[in-house]
Structures are given as C-alpha cells and as structure tokens.
Design an enzyme around this catalytic site. Structure first.
Site, mmCIF file in Angstrom:
data_model
loop_
_atom_site.group_PDB
_atom_site.id
_atom_site.type_symbol
_atom_site.label_atom_id
_atom_site.label_comp_id
_atom_site.label_asym_id
_atom_site.label_seq_id
_atom_site.Cartn_x
_atom_site.Cartn_y
_atom_site.Cartn_z
ATOM 1 N N ASP A 33 55.622 0.889 32.894
ATOM 2 C CA ASP A 33 55.601 0.109 31.656
ATOM 3 C C ASP A 33 56.952 -0.496 31.296
ATOM 4 O O ASP A 33 57.983 -0.142 31.850
ATOM 5 C CB ASP A 33 55.188 1.025 30.491
ATOM 6 N N LYS A 55 53.739 -3.905 28.683
ATOM 7 C CA LYS A 55 53.323 -4.629 27.482
ATOM 8 C C LYS A 55 54.572 -4.747 26.635
ATOM 9 O O LYS A 55 55.189 -3.745 26.289
ATOM 10 C CB LYS A 55 52.289 -3.820 26.695
ATOM 11 N N MET A 170 57.447 1.987 16.402
ATOM 12 C CA MET A 170 56.940 0.612 16.330
ATOM 13 C C MET A 170 56.962 0.051 14.920
ATOM 14 O O MET A 170 56.065 -0.685 14.533
ATOM 15 C CB MET A 170 55.490 0.559 16.875
HETATM 16 N N1 SAH Z 1 55.330 6.995 24.440
HETATM 17 C C1 SAH Z 1 56.546 6.536 23.842
HETATM 18 C C2 SAH Z 1 56.294 5.662 22.639
HETATM 19 C C3 SAH Z 1 55.647 4.368 22.971
HETATM 20 S S1 SAH Z 1 55.389 3.356 21.577
HETATM 21 C C4 SAH Z 1 57.418 7.733 23.474
HETATM 22 O O1 SAH Z 1 56.949 8.875 23.548
HETATM 23 O O2 SAH Z 1 58.565 7.543 23.138
HETATM 24 C C5 SAH Z 1 56.764 2.269 21.669
HETATM 25 C C6 SAH Z 1 57.706 2.544 20.535
HETATM 26 O O3 SAH Z 1 58.468 3.712 20.813
HETATM 27 C C7 SAH Z 1 58.736 1.471 20.295
HETATM 28 O O4 SAH Z 1 58.217 0.433 19.523
HETATM 29 C C8 SAH Z 1 59.786 2.229 19.546
HETATM 30 O O5 SAH Z 1 59.438 2.449 18.212
HETATM 31 C C9 SAH Z 1 59.746 3.572 20.249
HETATM 32 N N2 SAH Z 1 60.723 3.659 21.326
HETATM 33 C C10 SAH Z 1 60.508 3.858 22.625
HETATM 34 N N3 SAH Z 1 61.655 3.929 23.312
HETATM 35 C C11 SAH Z 1 62.635 3.769 22.403
HETATM 36 C C12 SAH Z 1 64.046 3.760 22.474
HETATM 37 N N4 SAH Z 1 64.699 3.916 23.629
HETATM 38 N N5 SAH Z 1 64.750 3.594 21.338
HETATM 39 C C13 SAH Z 1 64.124 3.447 20.160
HETATM 40 N N6 SAH Z 1 62.795 3.438 20.040
HETATM 41 C C14 SAH Z 1 62.054 3.606 21.140
#
Ligand code: SAH
Length: 517
Positions: A33, A55, A170
């Site tokens: 992803d 995405k 998000m």
């Molecule tokens: N499965 C992922 C989340 C996916 S949803 C997890 O467990 O982290 C995607 C959202 O995750 C982004 O919009 C943001 O809010 C957050 N996110 C993911 N990676 C990030 C990062 N390195 N820094 C800040 N927010 C992050």
C-alpha cells in the site's frame, strides 16, 4: 500457498516486526500500500513479484474488491503472498475485510500485527499516549467522515469526554469539524492537541496547539497525519527525542562511491539527517592486472605492504585470492594502514596491522614508517597497492630514503554516472535544482576525486549560483585544497580525517550555523 497480512509499521522501516520481515523475505509476491516504506521492499527476494495497490486519499490504484481478488488469484497460483499494509493491518486498514474474503475463498492466511501510527507517531513526536499522571484511558477513532452528509456515524457526545487521550486517524482534512464537535460536546478549549504528519519518518512534522487554535496552526498540513488530543501532549516539551536529534531536518549529500556510501549515510541518518546519495565516483578494476599479479607472486621479497585506502585492501586481497593465495602468502611482510577504516579492512582478512599513524595522511605514514625502522628504510622493499590517481608524495619520499617502492594500480576511480535508483531525487538534474533552491544543507567530500567529479557532474558553470545556499564539507586538508582549487569554498573540515571525524565536523558546523553565530 498462503497469504500473510503483514503490518509494515508506521513509516520508519526499522519498526516492522521480525516476523513481518521474515514474511517479506520469503514471499513470492508482495502486494503493498501507499503508506508502506519502500525501503522494506529491498528485503524481498530478487525474483519476487512486487505489486503496488496503493490508495492515496481518494485516488485508488485498485479498488478493494480487485485487491481481494488479486490476493486470491496469486495464492491459488501456489504462491506465498505478503500483503503489506501500513501500521497494523487490522487498525483502520481493511485488513479484516481482506482476511474475511480469504476465509470465504478457502485461502489459508496469517495476520502479523504491526505498530500502528496512533502509537508510534506520537512516540516519535515525544508524546506517550498514556501516562499515569495525565490519563489512563485511550481512544482511537477515524476522522474520515463526510461532514456534509449530515448525521455523524460517531457518537461525539460520548467521545468528546470519554477518554483522556483521543487519537484521530485520517482527520486532517476534517480538523475544523472534529475540533468543533469536541468543543461543542464538552471538551475544554484549552486541551492540548498535536498533529503529526509523516510520523516516524525523516519527513516528520509536528504542530502543537490547543483545541482552540490548532486549526489555524495546522493550516496547510496535508495527510497523512494523525491527531492527538489530550493532556499527554504536554510531555512533548521534555520527551521530543526524535526531532531534537542534531541533524534532524537537514539534508546532506554523500558523494562517495555507492559501495562505500552506506556506513557514512547510516551515521548521518542516525543523527536525523535526510541523506541523498549522489555517487560521483565508481571503483573499477585496473586496466592491467599484470604488475599486481607479479608483485603478489613475489610477496615474500617485500618488507612492507602499505595500504592507503579501504579499496586498496579490498582489491589487493581479491586478486590474491583469485591467484589461489591466502593470508599465509603475507608471511614475513609487515603491514601498514593509513587510518582506522583501512586497518579494520586489513584485519577482516585476519592480518595484523603493524603500523598505523596517528594522523591519517601520507606525511604521517612516512613519519611512522621511519619510526618503525630505526635503522633506516634503505634497501626496504615496499609494496603499495593504490588507486590510479593516488598522490605521489609517499612513494617519492620513501625512494629518497633509499627504499625500493613498487606502486601498483589496484583499482581505478572513474567518474560515476551519478544515478541512484534508490532515491529519484539523486539524479543529476534534480540534485542541481535542489542545490539551487537551497534545499540541501551540506555536500560532503571524502576524497579529492569526489570533489573533482562532483564539479564535473554538476557543471563548473553552475557553481557560482550555489554561493551561500549550501555548505561544502571536506574530510581533510588535501580534499579541501582540491576543492578550493576548483572554486568550491569549504566551510566545514574534519579535524580527524575519517568518516566519523567528518560526521562530527558536520554536526558541529551545522550547529554553529543554526544558532546564528
Ligand atoms: N493501518 C494503519 C492506518 C491506516 S489509515 C495504521 O495502523 O497505522 C491511514 C491513516 O493513518 C492516515 O490518514 C493517518 O491518519 C494515519 N497514518 C498512517 N501512517 C502515518 C504516519 N506515518 N504519520 C502520521 N499518520 C499516519
């Protein structure tokens, strides 16, 4: 056949689990992803098929249904599939949906949890998500709601005050709406808030405020970002270890040959720097191995073997082994190494270093050799496997003292096609643009040839336009002299002429600049 739903962690490639990494290493197919660190893909088997299905916001490469089908299709081909997802697959990652689909189709699967962004990004921003003094409750929600739809799916009246620390995935685009709901439903306006973008990566950005002013302060901040609401945000003042590293936010260009760049790059990265590898030189074989082969076959006639570079050691032993020899062929020959890295390389071949000067320049090698041979160097046979463009100082001086010096071209340094596949930004044109825009803090030079080739690759005519926009750092006086001869002003010079010495000088040099002295 099997599908592993693997959590790749939040961004820093080091934050994947051991089990997750094993899955990447054994996979036939990797399906990944948008938020997965591409550095992790380097761990894949060379023949693995790597498919991007990211995405990014509303732009989908493949729809979820197509991704599900792809997983099944690859598994049915009998393949081991690693489905890599950012953070943890089951936390706002649709991992649950993919797992259910696999079960429905009778495909065996395993889930490998990952470190989720809600825990890791705050940690790297200096915010423990719980702390006994501040809160013992923690909530994680998605802020990805369409406020225009009317009627929220989230029970804001309960959420606003239910937990001490509330973390929103998000949510940046919806920040005004989120903040509005929290305040409206009873959360005090002065509650601290942090928005962390690209958490745990070198690009991490953190904005801190309160419910009242965070919208204004975080204006223009783009996803991906995570929002932390709660008193724990106050701990950042004391615990901000990641962004406080000495080179955090700095961009540093490494001009060494690709094979040699990694140690240097790692040291800089550990201090927080963003490293652009721009290899200016390439190490290749000598045109003719004849002289080296002859010298190696009569090694026992030499008194000294003098190495002045890591490459020299490597090329020499490679050839010695090629000719069927091993360490025993060095019996009776004393070994001198110019500096600690060269000495370390010699020891890797189980050879002791007899002589190593305290300063790492040819002049000191000469002094040290004289000390080692109190009866004089007259009549000593000295073998020096070196680069084709090495300085002539040492052999000349040794000859003046009556030694018989055999200089060998053990390798050649040639102008690299400065092209890194790893970082697209390291292409010549892009680097020049970055330099012109002042996006690079320091360009480092680790030898005279890196300077010469850098000037050639970037173009002498462009140097004037870089004045005052970037610092040039040199490993020692010889390199500095070459740079100055070519019109490059060196403002940082290592006191100890080694890579750690250069790292230290860069750290100190930049520290001085940022404090405005
Ligand atoms: N499965 C992922 C989340 C996916 S949803 C997890 O467990 O982290 C995607 C959202 O995750 C982004 O919009 C943001 O809010 C957050 N996110 C993911 N990676 C990030 C990062 N390195 N820094 C800040 N927010 C992050």
């Amino acid at each position: 056949m099997k599908v592993y739903l693997v959590g790749a962690g939040p961004g820093d490639p080091g934050l994947i689990t051991v089990k997750g990494l094993e899955c990447i290493k054994k996979a036939d197919v990797i399906i990944y992803d948008y938020l997965v660190s591409e550095d992790l893909l380097k761990e894949a088997r060379p023949e693995a098929e790597i498919i991007y299905v990211g995405k990014q916001g509303s732009r989908h490469t493949l729809e979820q249904e197509e991704i599900n089908q792809l997983l099944v299709e690859k598994a049915k081909e009998g393949k081991v599939v690693a489905r890599l997802k950012g953070g943890d697959p089951y936390v706002f990652g649709r991992g649950g949906e993919e797992a259910l689909y696999l079960v429905e189709k009778g495909i065996p699967f395993e889930e490998v949890p990952g470190i989720t962004a809600a825990i890791a990004a705050p940690a790297y921003a200096g915010i423990p998500v719980t702390h006994r003094t501040y809160t013992s409750t923690l909530g994680m929600i998605t802020g990805h709601e369409d406020p225009t739809k009317g009627g929220s799916a989230l029970p804001w009246d309960k959420l606003a005050t239910a937990v001490g620390t509330l973390i929103v995935y998000m949510g940046v685009k919806n920040l005004p709406y989120l903040v509005g709901e929290l305040i409206k439903n009873g959360r005090p306006k002065d509650t601290p808030v942090a928005v962390i973008r690209w958490g745990t990566t070198i690009g991490q950005e953190t904005v801190v405020g309160t419910l009242e002013d965070i919208v204004e302060k975080a204006k223009g901040l783009e996803p991906p970002a995570i929002t932390v609401v709660g008193e724990v945000v106050r701990l950042r003042d004391k615990l901000n270890w990641f962004e406080n590293r000495p080179l955090f936010g700095r961009t540093i260009v490494v001009t060494r040959a690709r094979d040699q760049a990694s140690d240097f790059a790692r040291e800089l990265e550990e201090l927080g720097a963003r490293v652009i590898e721009f290899p200016t030189i390439q190490i290749i074989d000598p045109e003719d191995f004849g002289p080296m082969d002859r010298a190696i076959k009569e090694l026992d006639t030499f008194h000294w073997l003098v190495f002045t570079s890591v490459n020299g050691v490597e090329s020499f032993f490679k050839r010695l082994f090629h000719l069927g020899g091993d360490a025993r062929w060095l019996r009776g020959v004393k070994v001198c190494a110019i500096g600690p890295a060269t000495a370390r390389e010699v020891r890797r071949y189980s050879i002791k270093v007899d002589c190593q000067p305290s300063k790492y320049v040819a002049e000191e090698v000469l002094e040290e050799l004289k000390r080692q041979e109190p009866a004089g160097l007259k009549g000593n046979r000295i073998l020096m496997p070196r680069a084709d463009i090495a300085r002539s100082f040492l052999p000349e001086e040794l000859q003046k003292l009556g030694a018989e010096v055999v200089e060998l071209v053990a390798y050649r340094t040639v102008l690299a096609e400065a092209f890194s596949q790893k970082i697209p930004g390291s292409r010549k044109e892009t680097l020049l643009e970055k330099l012109k825009k002042g996006e690079v803090d320091v360009v480092t030079f680790t030898s005279s040839s890196t300077v010469r080739n850098f000037v050639e690759l970037v173009g002498k005519e462009n140097l004037a336009t870089l004045d005052g926009k970037v610092c040039f750092a040199s490993i020692g006086p010889i390199t500095t002299r070459t740079a100055q001869g070519l019109g490059l002003k060196i403002t940082i010079e290592a006191k100890e002429y080694t890579i750690p010495g250069l790292v230290k000088a860069v750290k100190e040099g930049l520290g001085v600049r940022s404090s405005g002295v």
